[in-house]
Write an enzyme that holds these catalytic residues in place. Structure first.
Site, mmCIF file in Angstrom:
data_model
loop_
_atom_site.group_PDB
_atom_site.id
_atom_site.type_symbol
_atom_site.label_atom_id
_atom_site.label_comp_id
_atom_site.label_asym_id
_atom_site.label_seq_id
_atom_site.Cartn_x
_atom_site.Cartn_y
_atom_site.Cartn_z
ATOM 1 N N ASP A 292 -10.569 -2.758 1.124
ATOM 2 C CA ASP A 292 -11.708 -2.054 1.704
ATOM 3 C C ASP A 292 -13.005 -2.792 1.365
ATOM 4 O O ASP A 292 -13.224 -3.192 0.215
ATOM 5 C CB ASP A 292 -11.760 -0.624 1.142
ATOM 6 N N SER B 270 -6.525 1.546 -2.063
ATOM 7 C CA SER B 270 -7.185 0.347 -2.565
ATOM 8 C C SER B 270 -6.764 0.024 -3.993
ATOM 9 O O SER B 270 -7.062 -1.037 -4.502
ATOM 10 C CB SER B 270 -8.702 0.533 -2.537
ATOM 11 N N GLU C 232 -6.481 -5.349 3.936
ATOM 12 C CA GLU C 232 -6.643 -6.494 3.029
ATOM 13 C C GLU C 232 -7.841 -6.258 2.106
ATOM 14 O O GLU C 232 -8.564 -7.187 1.746
ATOM 15 C CB GLU C 232 -6.825 -7.813 3.804
ATOM 16 N N GLY D 135 -21.576 0.027 31.060
ATOM 17 C CA GLY D 135 -20.327 0.702 31.394
ATOM 18 C C GLY D 135 -19.178 -0.269 31.591
ATOM 19 O O GLY D 135 -18.024 0.048 31.292
ATOM 20 N N GLY E 208 2.919 -2.804 8.376
ATOM 21 C CA GLY E 208 3.093 -3.488 9.665
ATOM 22 C C GLY E 208 4.481 -4.084 9.758
ATOM 23 O O GLY E 208 5.022 -4.558 8.759
ATOM 24 N N THR F 170 -11.224 -2.418 6.567
ATOM 25 C CA THR F 170 -10.467 -1.597 5.611
ATOM 26 C C THR F 170 -9.260 -2.317 5.037
ATOM 27 O O THR F 170 -9.018 -2.273 3.841
ATOM 28 C CB THR F 170 -10.006 -0.285 6.302
ATOM 29 N N THR G 20 0.813 -1.223 0.000
ATOM 30 C CA THR G 20 0.000 0.000 0.000
ATOM 31 C C THR G 20 0.847 1.274 0.000
ATOM 32 O O THR G 20 1.869 1.335 0.643
ATOM 33 C CB THR G 20 -0.881 0.009 1.270
ATOM 34 N N ARG H 259 -25.317 -10.937 35.702
ATOM 35 C CA ARG H 259 -25.776 -9.611 36.037
ATOM 36 C C ARG H 259 -27.299 -9.572 36.171
ATOM 37 O O ARG H 259 -28.012 -10.037 35.288
ATOM 38 C CB ARG H 259 -25.334 -8.662 34.924
#
Lengths: 754, 754
Positions: free
Chosen positions: A552, A278, A550, A527, A311, A548, A272, A443
């Site tokens: 979009d 893209s 690999e 919360g 990366g 997004t 990229t 809960r």
């Protein structure tokens, strides 16, 4: 014995009748089940049968005061509802009808009704004032059995890997500083490389097992530890390693693959560019062959032509760089070249600039960076030359003459990464669902003033509806991706064009599903879900970008739709549309059958739960969207509108088709899978998940089906009700279902899931 | 002059006819506009008129080869399309028709068509091969005019405040360590307190202006700086300050309010407990009056009864604690008591334990914590005693005898906070939209091979569709919340029950809208949107929790629905349902008119764009859902199902009603607002936003309208097409629209928005 005017025979049926009528639970066809059972009950005399039958008339239901008197009678008895009974309603009814007979056999007729109507305690326990002995979950099904089914052939590899994840280094922790976080993730990757997991998809001579599907199963498990780990692992072994493995030749494999699999050689995948997210074909980085020095010069021409978001960029010593290969002045298209970026002392090499991308919404344990090349020379042999090479005489050669085809053949080898991203998304969704369900079973909130304790939030219909269809979808998508990975890895089928197209669509709908589900889980935990310690927050930040990278999602869906349009015969991800148009011209004929109004009004349970109905509906949608899309495009073209513009005008239509096709595909694959399941007991549960998925999907697009007249209004409503009802029916099994995902205890560190 | 067989008169119309037919742009009613114009054009002779009229027959449109020849003729001319012309198509057509006449007046008839059909360059510039002089945006409308309209009466306050935000301390920065981040946000809050903004809603004697609506406008602006700042500001001044102002009496005001407004006294609002998120009435903290020492003992009975998620907890010296007030052994219900928690040296006082909540998905600049009280004594006068007090003789007194009513009166005074949260959500959405639109007007991706440069992503129909309806919604919700705040602050209307109910619903749909929009913007910006520096990531993390705090959206929607059911006459947020049921019994009659099939098939533009249609549809939905809901509940009750269980069974129906009512309300308010706008030019644009909002909302729920037979399939499709078309029509104005939000330049630090 309960005091009442009713005979003992009738009395046994009263709780059933009360449940049936007070909750409007049963459709006409279901009432006939009850009617038949009563006729067959030899213990009843004719008067009793007549009386009971009169209470089964939908046109003339029992009056409200009759219902109230039934309720009163039940409430005033000393009979308790015991949910842990195998047939709780039958058991209650018999004890209610005849207290003497505590040890007598079950009335098979009552049992028959209870089983066949799928009546669950949560359908009726609120109807009785009698004390309910309440269990949070049913143990009728076995989570281990589900886990075994999902693991499929990877059982051993997965079990071993789950144990590995118990090592202290995989313990979840808050690391806010990106350098600390990246350092830890790097260590984790190195450990996994050391243990042989990095090389898994490589062939045995380079330390692997050649088992890509098992690699993908492992990859998904990394999401249970941390999203950054999964992505850095994927970049190092799947993308960098994968590019050497699939685009390189033996010399590259021999030189680099073993060290790459062990994470001794750290690398990045530099495709990229800032200016070209893209549009890979439009990248600007050049790789110019310098014949005099027999080297390739890598160069970033403009400021915005740098590699972006790469990366592993800050830890790598080598990059697999995608660039326009120019040989003898001619651009031969995008090729990958191995470029050393750091020396042994980790110093950046001359001509290379690397900048940190900085902090992100998630994945801060991944070192993303930008890379610029300033006339960097590498030897000719660094070209990954499986599909195109520079020969000794300095000329370019490729066995694939068509540059388009060459480009997409290269990209196609990397589709495994796209399946892994989708698998990562499903892993994230499973993790969030597991936490949210366990929280909802602990809960309590609000309550009926009569009760001692507040209700479990899992008992709210809204809560069931927000979590249960998502659980079903996670099962469907797990199975779908396993199958796609199997097909993708099947070397006996070399033409992967169709699979690529299918994966493009599936990656889109599945990563969106993952994001929606994680968000729903965050909100479902209130919360508490917002605190990092409860893990959902990180999942949300990490999985977000899966829509997004690999590819979009919006771009991928259009590719998928074009594949469908061309019946998978054209280069699916070509920017040109000519081949699609050629096909459209020939094959346009509306093969759609017209819809029978009886069909569009059919609302009985047998029909709505029938996979034939679901498949017909999904298929109808895909075909109809394909046909109308093709007609629109053709009409634009005929008027002289350029094809690029024509496709632009139908963009939203393309997206709809891409989604429709992907949902149909996932459901088909899941259905086939269920048919192959030999564990009969759990097959029933899996089938029910398929039904819920199908009805949920049909409901989500009910506007379209109504528009087409495929559904009547009544049918649409009936489907909505069935989705709600199935979500409630699955309530007792919801914990077993999430446990069936098989996420190891030691990975579920969220305090709210304890 | 263009060579052609057509006369000059006809030639002028050719570009119009080409646009009309090639794009299927016009409905029957629109064609009649063209027809009429031609009849009135005195420059045309009879033959020309007849020829042109023949080309306007929808049954028999011009053949494809005629269209192609038109295109060819246009392409071969030397005429260029100049988008910056006021009437670009008219201008092109005249120059095309007669090159001599460069300076002649516009043909009013062509102008008439161009204006009345709302034809925009992006409808047709792709149709011409002629060079298009392209501008990213139109400056036909003025963003300052829009900003002025939105600011309304707060213009001066807002303008001053925008300048304040230019101070260096408000500069956005990455602060990963929570202590650093909290420290900076505290300084920001203190500065704002110092400048008088904290006290704005207080009366002048305590440093304010008594202007709650202006306070809310300021509050929204804080979102442009940072979500943490907005929330900490809201906790300190709105919640802590607000509790003193609204639940306390003069003695409290005199003692605390000035210092609170200046942030010299830092306080927190300790209501929520771990065990009781949404169920405030069920909180367990006790405040027991000790008559002997004339003090109140604050105590946390169980481990999970601590105050949870309390903003400002780590900086506060005082807490406004909500607890069950017990006087003389009798529980008088929830009351608020001021409890000092730290001394002057910032040391935690005896009996108080405060724990940091740790890192969160967002808002890490807010110091949330848990608080436990162990028999902490405070003087009796610390009880905020406006609605209930302990008298000198040690007895409890309240003017409101009914404890339910007392509780909800106290809570009701705090509804302003809920409006502010919704405003914060809209602010976040505006910020994200501004960044995403500016990015989409810079970023190019893919292209037609013919063109020199790739397309702007804002020119993609899918991109228009994902951003433009959200922009419209932001306008609608801005106006809605301004109006609600005005009504809420109007002291001449003391009964706020209806407003409370309405705000409950609006807060839900608006905070969900905000989250969806921010997510869409993140994806619309691709990988760039994922980087913290581009601001959307933080907005996403910060705004996420808005769906949960100040009332969980699902709970609030049910309250809103119960309000509608009881016609706002019952205690809307009471846990009991009796009052609702009482009303249901009396008022049930289906006042709904049956739907005329002609109406449900009506698809012409006049009808679809008519606010009367939108209002009728919204109102029909609300009434229908109310009626069917009431019928279902009544039927359950009649069968003896307890009311609590009956309401549980219709939970999803309640949510649907709550949403439907809220959308109707927002649209009604916006419509009334538009009617009052005196700037005629911009009123047209605002009206168009209202139309887009309405059609977008109707489209989103089209399944329901189809089910009911309110829409035919054709109408549903027509609405979908209109949403797409309006989104495209607004494309030239999209930058002006986001600039109209008035976010100061100095707050838009995102590099991608430059």
């Amino acid at each position: 014995m309960v005091k009442s005017d009713y005979s003992l025979g009738i009395l046994q049926y009263i709780p059933f009748f009360y449940v049936i009528w007070s909750d409007d639970l049963l459709s006409a066809s279901e009432i006939s089940v009850v009617k038949k059972t009563i006729e067959l009950d030899a213990a009843l005399n004719v008067d009793e049968k007549n009386q009971l039958s009169r209470w089964l008339d939908r046109e003339n239901p029992p009056a409200d005061n009759v219902l109230k008197s039934w309720k009163h009678t039940i409430s005033n008895s000393n009979v308790k509802l015991i949910e842990s009974d195998t047939y709780p309603l039958t058991s209650l009814s018999q004890r209610f009808g005849n207290l003497q007979c505590d040890n007598c056999d079950f009335n098979d007729h009552l049992k028959h009704i209870e089983i066949n109507l799928g009546i669950q305690p949560n359908h009726y326990n609120h109807l009785f004032d009698v004390e309910v002995i309440h269990h949070k979950s049913s143990n009728f099904y076995d989570s281990n059995a589900l886990d075994t089914i999902l693991k499929g052939p990877h059982s051993m590899a997965v079990d071993d890997f789950r144990d590995i994840l118990n090592q202290p280094i995989f313990q979840w922790d808050v690391l806010r500083n990106k350098e600390d976080f990246r350092g830890k993730v790097l260590q984790q990757v190195q450990l996994l490389g050391d243990k042989g997991y990095g090389a898994m998809a490589f062939s045995p001579e380079y330390g692997g097992t050649g088992n890509m599907p098992a690699y993908a199963a492992i990859f998904e498990h990394l999401m249970f530890v941390d999203g950054s780990l999964a992505i850095k692992f994927g970049v190092q072994f799947g993308l960098f390693g994968g590019s050497i493995q699939k685009l390189g030749t033996k010399k590259h494999h021999d030189q680099y693959l073993t060290d790459t699999g062990k994470a001794k050689l750290l690398g990045c995948f530099a495709m990229t560019e800032t200016g070209h997210g893209s549009n890979v074909r439009g990248i600007k980085t050049t790789a110019t062959y310098d014949k005099k020095n027999d080297s390739i010069i890598i160069h970033t021409p403009g400021k915005n032509d740098n590699k972006e978001y790469i990366g592993n960029a800050l830890h790598s010593t080598m990059a697999s760089v995608f660039a326009q290969l120019i040989v003898d002045g001619k651009n031969e298209g995008v090729h990958a070249i191995l470029v050393p970026v750091r020396d042994k002392n980790n110093t950046i090499l001359n001509g290379i600039t690397i900048e940190d991308n900085g902090y992100k919404l998630g994945l801060n344990g991944v070192d993303n960076g930008k890379i610029w090349f300033n006339q960097v020379a590498v030897p000719r042999e660094n070209l990954l030359n499986k599909y195109g090479e520079i020969r000794d005489d300095g000329t370019y050669f490729s066995a694939i003459k068509n540059p388009n085809k060459r480009f997409f053949t290269m990209l196609g080898t990397l589709v495994g990464g796209r399946i892994c991203v989708a698998k990562g998304g499903v892993g994230g969704a499973k993790m969030a669902l597991t936490i949210a369900v366990k929280h909802a079973l602990n809960r309590r909130q609000f309550n009926d003033s009569v009760k001692v304790q507040e209700d479990l939030i899992m008992d709210y219909p809204t809560h069931q509806l927000r979590l249960t269809p998502a659980i079903a979808s996670a099962y469907i998508y797990h199975v779908t991706l396993e199958e796609m990975m199997k097909r993708y890895s099947d070397d006996s089928q070399p033409d992967k064009r169709k699979i690529e197209t299918q994966v493009a669509g599936l990656k889109s709908i599945i990563t969106w599903f993952a994001n929606d589900t994680i968000q729903e889980c965050r909100e479902a935990c209130g919360g508490k879900g917002y605190l990092l310690e409860n893990r959902i927050a990180d999942l949300k930040g990490d999985v977000d970008i899966f829509t997004t990278f690999e590819g979009d999602n919006n771009v991928l869906l259009q590719l998928a739709a074009k594949g469908v349009l061309s019946d998978f015969k054209a280069e699916f991800n070509s920017a040109g549309f000519t081949s699609v148009l050629k096909l459209l011209r020939s094959q346009l004929a509306d093969k759609l059958s017209t819809i029978n109004p009886i069909y569009s009004n059919k609302v009985d349970k047998e029909h709505l739960y029938n996979p034939k109905f679901h498949r017909h509906a999904f298929n109808y949608r895909t075909r109809r969207l394909t046909y109308t899309l093709a007609m629109r495009i053709r009409s634009y073209i005929k008027k002289g509108i350029p094809s690029y513009q024509a496709f632009l005008k139908v963009q939203t239509h393309l997206l709809a088709l891409g989604k429709a096709y992907s949902v149909e595909l996932a459901y088909e694959i899941y259905n086939e899978f269920c048919a192959s399941v030999t564990d009969k007991k759990h097959k029933i549960l899996l089938d029910k998940l398929g039904t819920l998925y199908a009805l949920h999907q049909l409901h989500a697009d009910t506007g379209w089906f109504l528009e087409q007249g495929y559904f009547s209004g009544t049918k649409s409503k009936a489907i909505r009700q069935r989705v709600e009802r199935l979500s409630t029916e699955l309530r007792p099994h919801v914990e077993v279902l999430v446990d069936g995902f098989g996420i190891p205890e030691h990975c579920i560190t969220a305090p709210i899931a304890k």
